[in-house]
Scaffold this motif. Structure first.
Motif, PDB file in Angstrom:
ATOM      1  N   UNK A   1      26.486  36.244  32.522  1.00  0.00           N
ATOM      2  CA  UNK A   1      26.083  35.944  32.963  1.00  0.00           C
ATOM      3  C   UNK A   1      25.110  37.004  34.266  1.00  0.00           C
ATOM      4  N   UNK A   2      23.681  36.489  34.002  1.00  0.00           N
ATOM      5  CA  UNK A   2      22.399  37.282  34.506  1.00  0.00           C
ATOM      6  C   UNK A   2      21.800  37.253  35.608  1.00  0.00           C
ATOM      7  N   UNK A   3      21.595  35.407  35.839  1.00  0.00           N
ATOM      8  CA  UNK A   3      21.094  34.651  36.863  1.00  0.00           C
ATOM      9  C   UNK A   3      20.985  33.443  36.065  1.00  0.00           C
TER      10      UNK A   3
ATOM     11  N   UNK B   1      19.005  23.184  35.882  1.00  0.00           N
ATOM     12  CA  UNK B   1      19.672  24.371  35.884  1.00  0.00           C
ATOM     13  C   UNK B   1      19.737  25.054  34.505  1.00  0.00           C
ATOM     14  N   UNK B   2      19.012  26.030  34.999  1.00  0.00           N
ATOM     15  CA  UNK B   2      18.903  27.676  33.307  1.00  0.00           C
ATOM     16  C   UNK B   2      19.780  28.266  34.051  1.00  0.00           C
TER      17      UNK B   2
ATOM     18  N   UNK C   1      23.308  38.945  45.095  1.00  0.00           N
ATOM     19  CA  UNK C   1      24.043  37.688  44.082  1.00  0.00           C
ATOM     20  C   UNK C   1      24.478  37.095  45.560  1.00  0.00           C
ATOM     21  N   UNK C   2      24.495  35.670  45.467  1.00  0.00           N
ATOM     22  CA  UNK C   2      24.673  34.877  46.878  1.00  0.00           C
ATOM     23  C   UNK C   2      25.204  33.414  46.525  1.00  0.00           C
TER      24      UNK C   2
ATOM     25  N   UNK D   1      24.929  29.000  42.730  1.00  0.00           N
ATOM     26  CA  UNK D   1      25.348  30.184  42.870  1.00  0.00           C
ATOM     27  C   UNK D   1      23.862  31.428  42.265  1.00  0.00           C
ATOM     28  N   UNK D   2      23.169  32.424  42.982  1.00  0.00           N
ATOM     29  CA  UNK D   2      21.727  32.650  43.371  1.00  0.00           C
ATOM     30  C   UNK D   2      21.777  34.366  42.763  1.00  0.00           C
TER      31      UNK D   2
END
Length: 352
Positions: free
Chosen positions: A23-25, A74-75, A208-209, A298-299
């Motif tokens: 997972x990148x974003x 979401x993507x 990352x949050x 998560x973002x």
């Protein structure tokens, strides 16, 4: 037993898991540009900081009928080497550590000979307490974009859907045809926001949050110190403890102290209800559970989007805040969680 972290998400009321290392974003679904002659499950592309990202509807990839997309979708961007692909999901949930022994990769549904001839995107089925999680093969999903053959895909589609003619397929090359004007505006704004970031920015510099809800507002914390998200079960109150120590809970054999940080932030102490959750965090030698109303998202956040905390921000304790940033057309407050947990006012690790 060896565990592996999976990012879980929902799709059609089912729970799926994808390897977190792929997972990148993650971002909310933007407006997509359909591409003529692309396979039917590639809904379109979007410009993400100068890179063209193909976006897949895994509903269609799995052979289901595609559903109407929603503003809340979401993507999840997956990456392997230089290859990247986005997959559309209904809701991103959390990161869960799944024991390898609990994942079954040998599942017979009476069509083994047919399944083996097709691309394999399902890695296995995991048992997680009372939940069933379908784990996906991230490599096959990602490399499918490179290996696919449009002629073969069209042939497969014709065999799977003999009643669909060419015209009906072409009509589907419109992104969200039934969206309202307001929804289209939101989709377009999201796409523009993704495009505007310059191509030279390093993604490695993004923060990352984990986004949570407290007192009906959004708060963010550094994902690197978050060990997992979990529901609060079997809570045991501890007598003669400070007010912020809610109690202990058994987390797969580990005794976890659950704390309430709202008082330290000068937030109200209203009842969070029975559906509250906990974020398990580790700072130095301190491992604790932070009680929250909900785990929202998560973002990855561009540090340039962080601004100082407004002085009029409802009496929050600024000593424990790192700033504010936009999130989903609102503002979120970024917490300095290490400072909170190491604060003498909190005393998570004190001896009773």
């Amino acid at each position: 037993m060896k565990e592996h972290p999976y990012l879980t998400f929902t799709l059609n009321d089912s729970v799926y898991g994808i390897d977190t290392f792929a997972v990148e974003e993650i971002f909310f679904l933007p407006e997509l540009t359909p591409i003529p002659e692309a396979p039917r499950d590639i809904i379109g592309v979007v410009n993400v900081r100068g890179d063209i990202l193909p976006v897949m509807d895994i509903n269609i990839r799995f052979g289901y009928q595609g559903d109407e997309y929603r503003i809340s979708d979401s993507v999840i961007v997956l990456k392997s080497g230089d290859l990247r692909v986005g997959i559309i999901v209904n809701e991103v949930q959390d990161v869960q550590n799944i024991e390898e022994d609990s994942i079954s990769s040998e599942i017979s549904i009476g069509r083994d000979s047919i399944i083996n001839q097709r691309r394999k995107f399902i890695a296995g089925i995991a048992r997680k307490e009372e939940h069933i999680i379908v784990t996906l093969d991230s490599d096959n999903l990602i490399h499918y974009i490179e290996k696919q053959n449009i002629d073969e895909d069209t042939t497969e589609l014709a065999l799977d859907n003999p009643s669909e003619d060419h015209l009906s397929l072409e009509k589907k090359r419109v992104f969200c045809p039934n969206a309202t004007s307001e929804e289209r505006k939101i989709y377009r704004q999201r796409a523009e926001s993704l495009r505007q970031t310059t191509e030279t920015e390093e993604r490695d510099g993004y923060k990352p949050l984990a986004i949570v809800a407290l007192d009906d507002e959004f708060f963010a914390m550094d994902l690197s110190i978050v060990r997992e998200f979990t529901e609060i079960t079997q809570l045991t109150p501890i007598p003669c403890c400070p007010h912020h120590i809610i109690g202990n809970m058994n987390l797969r054999g580990e005794i976890l102290t659950l704390v309430d940080i709202r008082n330290l932030l000068n937030l109200s102490q209203k009842d969070m209800g029975s559906k509250s959750q906990a974020i398990v965090v580790q700072v130095d030698d301190i491992v604790a559970g932070i009680k929250v109303e909900d785990v929202v998202d998560v973002m990855f956040l561009n540090p340039q989007d962080i601004t100082s905390v407004p002085t009029a921000l409802h009496d929050l304790n600024n000593d424990y805040l790192q700033g504010t940033a936009p999130y989903n057309d609102k503002m979120m407050t970024i917490l300095d969680l290490p400072k909170i947990l190491l604060s003498s006012s909190l005393a998570v690790d004190e001896t009773v």
